[in-house]
Design a protein around this motif. Structure first.
Motif, PDB file in Angstrom:
ATOM      1  N   THR A   9      10.900   2.523  -7.498  1.00 33.45           N
ATOM      2  CA  THR A   9      10.874   4.032  -7.865  1.00 33.45           C
ATOM      3  C   THR A   9      10.406   4.656  -6.578  1.00 33.45           C
ATOM      4  OG1 THR A   9       8.781   3.933  -8.521  1.00 33.45           O
ATOM      5  CG2 THR A   9      10.439   3.943 -10.329  1.00 33.45           C
ATOM      6  N   THR A  11       9.001   8.462  -4.902  1.00 38.32           N
ATOM      7  CA  THR A  11       8.316   9.723  -5.013  1.00 38.32           C
ATOM      8  C   THR A  11       9.391  10.924  -4.467  1.00 38.32           C
ATOM      9  OG1 THR A  11       7.567  10.040  -2.805  1.00 38.32           O
ATOM     10  CG2 THR A  11       6.067   8.805  -4.509  1.00 38.32           C
ATOM     11  N   ASP A  13       8.965  12.815  -2.180  1.00 36.30           N
ATOM     12  CA  ASP A  13       9.350  12.970  -0.715  1.00 36.30           C
ATOM     13  C   ASP A  13      10.083  11.830  -0.254  1.00 36.30           C
ATOM     14  OD1 ASP A  13       7.790  15.241  -0.480  1.00 36.30           O
ATOM     15  OD2 ASP A  13       5.746  14.473  -0.341  1.00 36.30           O
ATOM     16  N   GLU A  14       9.919  10.505  -1.008  1.00 38.91           N
ATOM     17  CA  GLU A  14      10.441   9.591  -0.256  1.00 38.91           C
ATOM     18  C   GLU A  14      12.057   9.557  -0.726  1.00 38.91           C
ATOM     19  OE1 GLU A  14       7.361   6.101  -1.084  1.00 38.91           O
ATOM     20  OE2 GLU A  14       8.231   6.676  -2.709  1.00 38.91           O
ATOM     21  N   TYR A  30      13.452  19.432  -6.155  1.00 36.51           N
ATOM     22  CA  TYR A  30      12.489  19.719  -7.426  1.00 36.51           C
ATOM     23  C   TYR A  30      13.265  20.643  -8.258  1.00 36.51           C
ATOM     24  CZ  TYR A  30       8.026  17.836  -5.837  1.00 36.51           C
ATOM     25  OH  TYR A  30       6.834  17.028  -5.580  1.00 36.51           O
ATOM     26  N   HIS A  40      15.062  10.996 -13.384  1.00 37.38           N
ATOM     27  CA  HIS A  40      13.581  10.980 -12.848  1.00 37.38           C
ATOM     28  C   HIS A  40      12.756  10.387 -14.256  1.00 37.38           C
ATOM     29  CE1 HIS A  40      14.164  15.038 -14.588  1.00 37.38           C
ATOM     30  NE2 HIS A  40      12.620  14.757 -14.900  1.00 37.38           N
ATOM     31  N   LYS A  42       8.534  11.275 -15.684  1.00 33.71           N
ATOM     32  CA  LYS A  42       7.505  11.973 -15.586  1.00 33.71           C
ATOM     33  C   LYS A  42       6.428  11.088 -16.177  1.00 33.71           C
ATOM     34  CE  LYS A  42       7.285  16.533 -14.924  1.00 33.71           C
ATOM     35  NZ  LYS A  42       6.888  17.901 -15.239  1.00 33.71           N
ATOM     36  N   ARG A  46       2.926  13.094 -12.268  1.00 35.93           N
ATOM     37  CA  ARG A  46       3.810  12.500 -11.282  1.00 35.93           C
ATOM     38  C   ARG A  46       4.932  12.297 -11.608  1.00 35.93           C
ATOM     39  NH1 ARG A  46       1.728   9.423  -7.044  1.00 35.93           N
ATOM     40  NH2 ARG A  46       3.528   8.291  -7.172  1.00 35.93           N
ATOM     41  N   LEU A  48       8.451  10.213 -10.734  1.00 36.42           N
ATOM     42  CA  LEU A  48       9.112   9.170  -9.928  1.00 36.42           C
ATOM     43  C   LEU A  48      10.646   8.966 -10.185  1.00 36.42           C
ATOM     44  CD1 LEU A  48       6.495   6.415 -11.150  1.00 36.42           C
ATOM     45  CD2 LEU A  48       6.769   7.894  -8.820  1.00 36.42           C
TER      46      LEU A  48
END
Length: 66
Positions: A9, A11, A13-14, A30, A40, A42, A46, A48
């Motif tokens: 997985t 983030t 940002d990744e 987002y 994704h 949740k 968080r 992922l």
């Protein structure tokens, strides 16, 4: 562990870095998550993104435009 290990997985940002920071804004990722356009998970607060699902989503998006 060797250098070829990739996490299952990512983030936000990744994922942003993987896609390319000059190609899409973090806010756009987002927004796509908010509208369920990006696969994704949740977990509490968080978010992922499954790496394989993201890659399939990117590939299918390219085919849909062509």
């Amino acid at each position: 562990m060797n250098g070829t290990h990739l996490d299952a997985t990512l983030t936000v940002d990744e994922a942003h870095t993987l896609i390319g920071k000059k190609k899409i804004s973090r806010g756009s990722i987002y927004n796509a998550i908010k509208h369920n356009e990006v696969p994704h998970l949740k977990l509490g607060s968080r978010i992922l993104i499954p790496r394989n699902a993201l890659m399939r989503w990117l590939e299918s998006a390219g085919r849909a435009v062509a």
